[in-house]
Design a protein around this motif. Structure first.
Motif, PDB file in Angstrom:
ATOM      1  N   SER A  26       2.838   1.091   5.885  1.00  0.00           N
ATOM      2  CA  SER A  26       2.132   1.807   4.809  1.00  0.00           C
ATOM      3  C   SER A  26       0.819   2.445   5.273  1.00  0.00           C
ATOM      4  CB  SER A  26       1.847   0.870   3.631  1.00  0.00           C
ATOM      5  OG  SER A  26       3.037   0.363   3.115  1.00  0.00           O
ATOM      6  N   TRP A  28       7.005   2.558   4.613  1.00  0.00           N
ATOM      7  CA  TRP A  28       7.089   1.090   4.450  1.00  0.00           C
ATOM      8  C   TRP A  28       7.288   0.425   5.808  1.00  0.00           C
ATOM      9  CZ3 TRP A  28      11.958  -2.046   3.573  1.00  0.00           C
ATOM     10  CH2 TRP A  28      11.667  -3.322   3.099  1.00  0.00           C
ATOM     11  N   ARG A  38       1.014   7.570  -2.342  1.00  0.00           N
ATOM     12  CA  ARG A  38       0.855   8.127  -0.979  1.00  0.00           C
ATOM     13  C   ARG A  38       1.987   9.093  -0.656  1.00  0.00           C
ATOM     14  NH1 ARG A  38      -0.678   2.583   1.967  1.00  0.00           N
ATOM     15  NH2 ARG A  38      -2.505   2.296   0.669  1.00  0.00           N
ATOM     16  N   GLU A  62       1.710   2.931  -3.065  1.00  0.00           N
ATOM     17  CA  GLU A  62       2.525   3.447  -1.950  1.00  0.00           C
ATOM     18  C   GLU A  62       3.284   4.699  -2.410  1.00  0.00           C
ATOM     19  OE1 GLU A  62       3.756  -0.449   0.627  1.00  0.00           O
ATOM     20  OE2 GLU A  62       4.765  -0.207  -1.283  1.00  0.00           O
ATOM     21  N   SER A  63       3.780   4.655  -3.638  1.00  0.00           N
ATOM     22  CA  SER A  63       4.479   5.844  -4.168  1.00  0.00           C
ATOM     23  C   SER A  63       3.501   7.000  -4.338  1.00  0.00           C
ATOM     24  CB  SER A  63       5.154   5.508  -5.504  1.00  0.00           C
ATOM     25  OG  SER A  63       6.105   4.482  -5.303  1.00  0.00           O
ATOM     26  N   ARG A  69       5.059  -0.750  -4.234  1.00  0.00           N
ATOM     27  CA  ARG A  69       3.780  -0.742  -4.959  1.00  0.00           C
ATOM     28  C   ARG A  69       3.452   0.687  -5.396  1.00  0.00           C
ATOM     29  NH1 ARG A  69      -0.415  -2.138  -1.506  1.00  0.00           N
ATOM     30  NH2 ARG A  69       0.864  -1.894   0.339  1.00  0.00           N
ATOM     31  N   ASP A 122       9.511   7.319   1.806  1.00  0.00           N
ATOM     32  CA  ASP A 122       9.138   5.986   1.320  1.00  0.00           C
ATOM     33  C   ASP A 122       9.550   4.910   2.319  1.00  0.00           C
ATOM     34  OD1 ASP A 122       8.344   4.039  -0.945  1.00  0.00           O
ATOM     35  OD2 ASP A 122      10.363   3.418  -0.368  1.00  0.00           O
TER      36      ASP A 122
END
Ligand SMILES: NC(=O)c1ccc[n+]([C@@H]2O[C@H](COP(=O)([O-])OP(=O)(O)OC[C@H]3O[C@@H](n4cnc5c(N)ncnc54)[C@H](O)[C@@H]3O)[C@@H](O)[C@H]2O)c1
Length: 355
Positions: A199, A195, A332, A329-330, A326, A191
């Motif tokens: 992303s 970031w 992904r 994003e999690s 977001r 993560d």
């Protein structure tokens, strides 16, 4: 007139709830921004203990009963991974904004369902990726956002424990947790790296996971104890992977709970054509004035990531702001995790679907 405090319910009163969530909810309650309306745990006495210690109004042993009992503004899911998706969905449907512990879910399908439910319910959903809220992470993000790295082309991250298999809870059981170090400590580093790398969209992963220590009866795991029955251990204790992203960027990863290495190491680096950032040692590495240079930070604000994540989520709910972590994003990160396990099973690189 002052605003009414948000009503918070906490599901699961185990280690992470007691050490990393409830103390910060308690602090916010003392500031009258929230009230801990309810806590629940299936282990008799655990929720009562937390109610008394952290000043909750009510304790439950049944999650459904807690959800039906009252309306909550926020549900904080601190149970083992298998329950992240169903509890999040129940909480969202009941009208709560949901903060859920990592990993987001047991697979991509569940993560997608959670996101869809949050959208339909018009509620906020955030995975508590606490590392984004640590002082050094915020500094590195500022360096990246200032464009100092130039074109980012690759990253590397690792969190390798010599012997550090969690002995409590259900970390060692795949049906309850999905996997071992990849989803436990790897998920944090993935993560954070994604970031810091802006992303990027993952398109393929090649990985291999191994189980070499966790199911051994002769395991020496001195700092973490071995209270789990070794024969139950069916997750990996080492995971290695290479991930490709849509924009040509790549990421190399290594995560272990147990490995024959000198000591525990944890870090990441993100490399650009102008500079690179690293956490170990922390700095910005570049070349200037005809030589190679490195910038350090003389002061790194000491921020406790869990506290930051919880306070950020509350502020997002109070002020109707977008969450920093977001959900897409999690998702992904979850896609990468699923792909690494699939790649390991198939012994080849796998493509990550965009839908
Ligand atoms: N972010 C971090 O630093 C961090 C650290 C540790 C754990 N975690 C995550 O937090 C979660 C919990 O980990 P932990 O170490 O606290 O585990 P734990 O086993 O100590 O706690 C889980 C708790 O959930 C309870 N529970 C199980 N089923 C339940 C149900 N149906 N209803 C209510 N309660 C139920 C268990 O009885 C237990 O008390 C995991 O997803 C883990 O990945 C995050």
């Amino acid at each position: 007139m002052s605003k009414k405090p948000l009503r918070v319910a906490v599901a699961g009163c185990g280690d992470v709830a007691q050490t990393k969530h409830l103390p910060h909810w308690n602090e916010l309650a003392n500031e009258e921004r929230i009230e801990i309306a309810a806590v629940c745990d299936i282990i008799p006495g655990r929720a009562d203990f937390c109610r008394d210690k952290f000043g909750a109004d009510k304790a439950f042993t049944d999650f459904a009963e807690m959800i039906e009992y009252a309306e909550y503004d926020v549900l904080d899911v601190c149970t083992q991974n298998r329950l992240h998706c169903p509890m999040t969905i129940d909480g969202l449907k009941a009208g709560a904004h949901v903060l859920v512990e990592k990993p987001m879910a047991m697979n991509v399908r569940e993560a997608q369902k959670m996101i869809k439910t949050a959208e339909t319910a018009e509620r906020k959903l955030m995975v508590a990726q606490y590392m984004r809220f640590e002082g050094y992470s915020e500094l590195l993000k500022k360096v990246v956002d200032a464009g100092e790295l130039g074109e980012i082309y690759t990253g590397r991250t690792y969190w390798m424990r010599r012997r550090g298999i969690p002995g409590w809870g259900k970390f060692h059981v795949a049906a309850e947790s999905l996997g071992g170090p990849l989803i436990d400590i790897g998920v944090h580093m993935l993560d954070l790296c994604l970031w810091l790398m802006g992303s990027p969209i993952p398109v393929a992963a090649s990985g291999k996971v191994y189980r070499k220590f966790g199911d051994r009866k002769d395991l020496v795991n001195p700092e973490w104890g071995v209270p789990y029955p070794a024969e139950e251990f069916d997750v990996e204790d080492y995971a290695t992977a290479f991930i490709r992203f849509e924009n040509g960027v790549t990421l190399t990863t290594d995560f272990s709970w147990a490995a024959n290495i000198p000591d525990e190491v944890e870090g990441l680096s993100v490399l650009g054509d102008k500079a690179g950032i690293s956490t170990n040692p922390l700095g910005v590495y570049s070349s200037e004035y005809g030589t190679i240079t490195h910038k350090t930070f003389d002061f790194v604000p000491e921020k406790y990531g869990h506290r930051g994540a919880i306070r950020h989520f509350v502020e997002c709910v109070e002020k109707n702001k977008s969450v920093l972590v977001r959900p897409e994003e999690s998702l992904r990160v979850q896609k990468i995790i699923d792909a690494i396990y699939e790649s390991s099973d198939k012994n080849k690189e796998v493509t990550i679907k965009q839908q």
